[in-house]
Design an enzyme around this catalytic site. Structure first.
Site: not given
Length: 325
Positions: A206, A136, A89
């Site tokens: 992230s 992810d 992402h």
């Protein structure tokens, strides 16, 4: 009598001196004990500080900022010739509302991103691919490199609840690269292996590593729950190293997806027609369903009725609190 009194007095005086001596000795022991406890405390604190410093110094050169032109995330180098792990992402963000869902194109993402090292050096990296089945993770590659600093992966299953952990990444703004925080593992999902921890992370972390006290990667930071005032709530989530290892193995075999698999457009009609004759509908909410403004998923149904008609609808769920509107 005088001699007896004197002797008694002498006896009393000696006793007092003895008691005072004992008290004085006890005070000295107590004071020495306090100094010993303080020394042990300082030594323990210094030991913890030394571990933290060693983890940071060992890991920092291998942790990078990943800039895409639309935002940034974090990542880390796993091979001397320039393979980098980050979140899918970070490269291809999920749609945030209905308008973005309608425009979502899984093939629309940058094929080349900018990687920024902790010392400020910038290089280009190709996007090699993404995890399959909604994993992810994404793999990047810096070219023309031979001796980059790397992070080692911990053994799968070695992380335990209560372990001290450390994070490195670029929270909130690209200027905050190389931010180092620490905390503990607070939960491990028995079904998925997902690790929950309380080290402070923010948007931009992230794709960065979660490290153990040896500086080894135990998982990849992926998400966190934001509390009041958009502050970190201390509930953060990371992909376990076992899945990271499997992804790396697949990537080396070129067995990864060419596009992000985190989100797929729903093939369902926008609004489903239902009847009022006792029809039972079984359904669930999942990735690919319509997205509301607040980011949650929704299924829509419609039926025909007459003015004044009374309609009874019952909804039950074993997984979520039922809500009809």
């Amino acid at each position: 009598m005088m001699n007896n009194r004197f002797l008694q007095g002498a006896s009393v005086i000696c006793t007092i001196f003895t008691v005072l001596g004992v008290n004085s000795f006890e005070k000295q022991l107590s004071f020495s004990g306090q100094k010993a406890q303080y020394a042990n405390l300082v030594q323990a604190q210094t030991s913890q500080e030394q571990i933290a410093r060693q983890v940071y110094q060992k890991s920092s050169p291998a942790v990078v900022t990943v800039q895409t032109g639309q935002g940034h995330g974090s990542g880390f180098i796993i091979s001397k010739d320039g393979l980098i792990i980050t979140n899918a992402h970070v490269i291809k963000p999920l749609p945030r509302n209905e308008e973005e869902v309608e425009k979502y194109n899984p093939k629309d993402f940058p094929s080349v991103v900018t990687v920024v090292f902790s010392d400020g050096k910038k290089v280009a990296a190709d996007v090699l691919g993404f995890g399959k089945n909604g994993l992810d993770l994404a793999m990047l590659k810096i070219h023309n490199q031979k001796n980059l600093r790397t992070l080692d992966l911990a053994a799968a299953g070695s992380a335990k609840v209560g372990d001290r952990i450390f994070t490195l990444g670029t929270p909130l703004d690209a200027d905050f690269k190389d931010t180092f925080t620490q905390g503990n593992i607070t939960r491990i999902d028995s079904r998925t292996g997902e690790i929950q921890h309380d080290a402070v992370i923010q948007g931009g972390n992230s794709g960065g590593p979660l490290l153990n006290s040896k500086g080894q990667v135990i998982c990849v930071n992926t998400a966190g729950i934001v509390g009041p005032g958009k502050l970190n709530s201390g509930m953060n989530f990371a992909i376990p190293v076992a899945q990271v290892q499997s992804f790396i193995t697949a990537a080396r075999k070129k067995d990864i997806s060419s596009v992000s698999t985190l989100f797929e457009k729903s093939t369902k009609s926008a609004v489903a027609n239902i009847s009022l004759n006792g029809q039972i509908i079984n359904n669930s909410l999942a990735e690919g369903d319509r997205i509301r403004e607040n980011g949650s998923f929704v299924n829509l149904y419609q039926f025909q009725g007459r003015a004044g008609q009374q309609v009874v609808i019952e909804m039950t769920s074993q997984k979520i609190n039922s809500l009809l509107s």
